[in-house]
Design a protein around this motif. Structure first.
Motif, PDB file in Angstrom:
ATOM      1  N   GLN A   1      35.471  44.857  38.903  1.00  0.00           N
ATOM      2  CA  GLN A   1      35.200  43.808  37.912  1.00  0.00           C
ATOM      3  C   GLN A   1      34.529  42.605  38.570  1.00  0.00           C
ATOM      4  N   ARG A   2      35.042  42.208  39.709  1.00  0.00           N
ATOM      5  CA  ARG A   2      34.533  41.011  40.390  1.00  0.00           C
ATOM      6  C   ARG A   2      33.095  41.214  40.860  1.00  0.00           C
ATOM      7  N   VAL A   3      32.803  42.377  41.463  1.00  0.00           N
ATOM      8  CA  VAL A   3      31.455  42.645  41.962  1.00  0.00           C
ATOM      9  C   VAL A   3      30.457  42.759  40.803  1.00  0.00           C
ATOM     10  N   LYS A   4      30.875  43.367  39.703  1.00  0.00           N
ATOM     11  CA  LYS A   4      29.992  43.435  38.520  1.00  0.00           C
ATOM     12  C   LYS A   4      29.611  42.035  38.052  1.00  0.00           C
ATOM     13  N   ALA A   5      30.618  41.154  37.931  1.00  0.00           N
ATOM     14  CA  ALA A   5      30.361  39.797  37.439  1.00  0.00           C
ATOM     15  C   ALA A   5      29.496  39.007  38.409  1.00  0.00           C
ATOM     16  N   LEU A   6      29.758  39.130  39.700  1.00  0.00           N
ATOM     17  CA  LEU A   6      28.957  38.408  40.701  1.00  0.00           C
ATOM     18  C   LEU A   6      27.513  38.908  40.712  1.00  0.00           C
ATOM     19  N   ASN A   7      27.328  40.196  40.487  1.00  0.00           N
ATOM     20  CA  ASN A   7      25.964  40.729  40.416  1.00  0.00           C
ATOM     21  C   ASN A   7      25.243  40.196  39.186  1.00  0.00           C
ATOM     22  N   CYS A   8      25.945  40.125  38.049  1.00  0.00           N
ATOM     23  CA  CYS A   8      25.364  39.539  36.821  1.00  0.00           C
ATOM     24  C   CYS A   8      24.962  38.089  37.069  1.00  0.00           C
ATOM     25  N   PHE A   9      25.827  37.362  37.791  1.00  0.00           N
ATOM     26  CA  PHE A   9      25.544  35.958  38.099  1.00  0.00           C
ATOM     27  C   PHE A   9      24.280  35.824  38.941  1.00  0.00           C
ATOM     28  N   LEU A  10      24.168  36.648  39.979  1.00  0.00           N
ATOM     29  CA  LEU A  10      22.988  36.579  40.852  1.00  0.00           C
ATOM     30  C   LEU A  10      21.711  36.917  40.083  1.00  0.00           C
TER      31      LEU A  10
ATOM     32  N   VAL B   1      24.183  32.148  47.429  1.00  0.00           N
ATOM     33  CA  VAL B   1      24.496  31.188  46.359  1.00  0.00           C
ATOM     34  C   VAL B   1      25.750  31.618  45.588  1.00  0.00           C
ATOM     35  N   ALA B   2      26.085  32.908  45.652  1.00  0.00           N
ATOM     36  CA  ALA B   2      27.236  33.406  44.887  1.00  0.00           C
ATOM     37  C   ALA B   2      28.520  33.462  45.698  1.00  0.00           C
ATOM     38  N   ASP B   3      28.427  33.384  47.034  1.00  0.00           N
ATOM     39  CA  ASP B   3      29.654  33.593  47.810  1.00  0.00           C
ATOM     40  C   ASP B   3      30.066  32.404  48.655  1.00  0.00           C
ATOM     41  N   ASP B   4      29.424  31.243  48.445  1.00  0.00           N
ATOM     42  CA  ASP B   4      29.920  30.103  49.220  1.00  0.00           C
ATOM     43  C   ASP B   4      31.216  29.602  48.588  1.00  0.00           C
ATOM     44  N   LYS B   5      31.937  28.798  49.333  1.00  0.00           N
ATOM     45  CA  LYS B   5      33.297  28.448  48.922  1.00  0.00           C
ATOM     46  C   LYS B   5      33.337  27.509  47.719  1.00  0.00           C
ATOM     47  N   ALA B   6      32.211  26.850  47.429  1.00  0.00           N
ATOM     48  CA  ALA B   6      32.172  25.994  46.241  1.00  0.00           C
ATOM     49  C   ALA B   6      32.023  26.842  44.980  1.00  0.00           C
TER      50      ALA B   6
ATOM     51  N   VAL C   1      34.207  31.965  39.819  1.00  0.00           N
ATOM     52  CA  VAL C   1      34.128  33.418  39.600  1.00  0.00           C
ATOM     53  C   VAL C   1      34.962  33.867  38.395  1.00  0.00           C
ATOM     54  N   PRO C   2      36.188  33.357  38.179  1.00  0.00           N
ATOM     55  CA  PRO C   2      36.909  33.756  36.954  1.00  0.00           C
ATOM     56  C   PRO C   2      36.123  33.430  35.676  1.00  0.00           C
ATOM     57  N   ASP C   3      35.417  32.284  35.676  1.00  0.00           N
ATOM     58  CA  ASP C   3      34.580  31.940  34.509  1.00  0.00           C
ATOM     59  C   ASP C   3      33.413  32.916  34.374  1.00  0.00           C
ATOM     60  N   MET C   4      32.843  33.356  35.520  1.00  0.00           N
ATOM     61  CA  MET C   4      31.754  34.343  35.472  1.00  0.00           C
ATOM     62  C   MET C   4      32.238  35.646  34.835  1.00  0.00           C
ATOM     63  N   ILE C   5      33.449  36.066  35.187  1.00  0.00           N
ATOM     64  CA  ILE C   5      34.003  37.318  34.646  1.00  0.00           C
ATOM     65  C   ILE C   5      34.139  37.208  33.132  1.00  0.00           C
ATOM     66  N   ARG C   6      34.647  36.078  32.669  1.00  0.00           N
ATOM     67  CA  ARG C   6      34.795  35.888  31.214  1.00  0.00           C
ATOM     68  C   ARG C   6      33.430  35.804  30.536  1.00  0.00           C
TER      69      ARG C   6
ATOM     70  N   ASN D   1      42.336  33.920  41.578  1.00  0.00           N
ATOM     71  CA  ASN D   1      41.726  33.032  42.567  1.00  0.00           C
ATOM     72  C   ASN D   1      42.775  32.043  43.084  1.00  0.00           C
ATOM     73  N   VAL D   2      42.571  31.580  44.315  1.00  0.00           N
ATOM     74  CA  VAL D   2      43.378  30.462  44.816  1.00  0.00           C
ATOM     75  C   VAL D   2      42.843  29.182  44.178  1.00  0.00           C
ATOM     76  N   LYS D   3      43.729  28.302  43.728  1.00  0.00           N
ATOM     77  CA  LYS D   3      43.291  27.033  43.125  1.00  0.00           C
ATOM     78  C   LYS D   3      42.408  26.281  44.117  1.00  0.00           C
TER      79      LYS D   3
END
Length: 496
Positions: A93-102, A321-326, A331-336, A347-349
């Motif tokens: 799920q996470r990789v799909k969403a991050l790929n969509c974001f990129l 741009v998708a994996d820096d700590k900021a 990422v949870p918002d990207m998934i939604r 995610n850690v707060k």
């Protein structure tokens, strides 16, 4: 009976109090068949195997030589089947969403047009490359290989700590850890049914070759190579191993040349066209014409061939741009937003220090928090508040005030622990897990991954460059067993 420690206030992967958890009982029973002298002998055999096979990494700036063998601990991390199913689903799920974001940020840019992420957070990101705007990426996939780091808190809940989408390293150690375990500790495998790693390189090869460049002739088999920075790179062993296992050529930048927007490899028979480059050098060094002019590692004009659709570069350019700590906090918002699903893994707060209110709160509570540089990796430029001196706190406050965009803050989590056996004794060490996700037409999650362990007692830093080591990771199979006395089918979870 082996003498362990009380697990205490931390979540322990193996122990509940001083007793093994159900999925560790079989392993624990086998462990008790050995004397400490026998375990010490096996430990030395294992370290010797790593040294003989050249399984090393490089520590830049280290005194007395830079190459070291990966410290190895034989007590595996064992994960029950049902638990792994949830991790696997969360990873996909996470990789799909991050790929969509990129894809989105380099094309339609709908996520910041719709106000979910501030535009400036992306456009001011040093890893956002405008050269990638509108570039057609093979099979619309930016992430061929992801390395996603998981931790567990004091309640045993899994959290994603970090997404690594540029050049995640360490996958070779997963295979070598298993190989050493099977050779030196074969006794431990007799009573366990563990998911095999045997077919994983075939899955990785399939995912690799799925990235046919857009302009490649349909009737030709793609030719792939692995581009390395060379033998002095910290992860060179990783590069050699993967090139061998994937059965592709290991090349350096000087071995490649661009002609008429196509990439060729120099051979003794002349130039041979290349279609797919699994690169293990950073974006900045890929093309001295476009990026760093002083780079001797890359290939001049390779970005022109990339934009022309004649070469696939994996992972894609601009993934940072998708994996820096900021960006991690979003990422949870990207998934939604992209998948219309709730995140499976937490995610850690995370506090963004560019926000004045969050900055003020963090500076007041800095002794309770972990401060991280959004661009750093490997445990560098990081403050662990509860363990920091007054001087370190003062230095980081100054750093944050000078450049608040460069830092994030997170609560300190009581990382889970597991037993380690070093110097003839058992003691508890903090652990995390790097899970590898391979994406082509399908998504494959390597069963297990790299369990990293902070072998320095009390340390929270698991990175090999800072004294961390590795463990084998066992994913128990769900097996169908037919009872002799009955025709009914019984499902067993892993141990027999």
């Amino acid at each position: 009976m082996m003498k362990f420690y009380e697990s205490g206030l931390f979540f322990d992967e193996m122990l509940d109090g001083n007793q093994p958890k159900p999925h560790y009982r079989s392993f624990h029973h086998k462990l008790n068949a050995f004397t400490k002298d026998q375990l010490e002998e096996k430990y030395q055999q294992a370290q010797s195997r790593f040294l003989k096979q050249g399984i090393t990494f490089t520590v830049y700036g280290a005194q007395g030589g830079t190459e070291r063998t990966m410290p190895f601990d034989f007590i595996p991390i064992i994960i029950p089947h049902e638990q792994w199913q949830e991790i696997e689903a969360g990873m996909k799920q996470r990789v799909k969403a991050l790929n969509c974001f990129l894809h989105d940020v380099y094309n339609e840019q709908s996520i910041f047009k719709d106000g979910l992420i501030p535009r400036e957070l992306i456009e001011n990101n040093p890893y956002y490359y405008k050269e990638m705007l509108g570039v057609k990426v093979p099979i619309d996939n930016h992430i061929f290989l992801a390395g996603i780091d998981l931790i567990r808190d004091e309640n045993g809940v899994y959290y994603v700590l970090e997404d690594n989408l540029r050049n995640p390293s360490g996958i070779s150690y997963v295979f070598q850890n298993r190989s050493v375990m099977k050779e030196v500790y074969p006794e431990f495998f007799s009573k366990h049914t563990i998911q095999s790693l045997d077919k994983q390189m075939a899955f990785m090869k399939k995912a690799l070759l799925a990235h046919r460049p857009p302009c490649m002739e349909p009737n030709r088999e793609p030719k792939a190579v692995l581009l390395t920075a060379g033998m002095y790179n910290s992860a060179y062993y990783d590069h050699v191993f993967l090139a061998q296992q994937l059965n592709i050529q290991l090349v350096e930048g000087r071995d490649l040349v661009v002609r008429d927007d196509k990439v060729y490899m120099k051979t003794i028979y002349g130039l041979e066209q290349i279609d797919i480059i699994y690169r293990r050098i950073d974006d900045d060094f890929l093309d001295p014409v476009v990026f760093r002019k002083d780079s001797l590692l890359g290939v001049p004009h390779i970005m022109e061939a990339y934009k022309a659709g004649n070469i696939a570069i994996l992972n894609a350019v601009g993934n940072g741009v998708a994996d820096d700590k900021a960006m991690y906090a979003y990422v949870p918002d990207m998934i939604r937003y992209y998948l219309n699903e709730e995140p499976i893994l937490r995610n850690v707060k995370t506090y963004h220090l560019a926000d004045h209110r969050q900055l003020t709160w963090v500076l007041e509570h800095i002794r309770e928090l972990v401060i991280k540089n959004v661009s750093a990796s490997g445990g560098y430029d990081m403050l662990i508040g509860p363990h920091a001196s007054d001087e370190e706190i003062a230095i980081y406050k100054e750093k944050i005030m000078e450049n608040p965009h460069q830092y994030i803050a997170q609560p300190t989590i009581s990382l889970s622990r597991a037993p380690a056996f070093q110097d003839g004794r058992f003691y508890p060490c903090h652990v995390d897990l790097r899970v590898y996700v391979m994406k082509g037409e399908d998504i494959y999650v390597l069963p297990g991954g790299l369990s990293r362990v902070a072998l320095k007692e009390g340390s929270l830093v698991v990175n090999s460059s800072q004294g961390g080591g590795a463990k084998d990771t066992w994913i128990l199979k769900e097996e169908l067993q037919y009872a002799k006395s009955s025709s009914r089918c019984t499902i067993l979870d892993g141990t027999i």
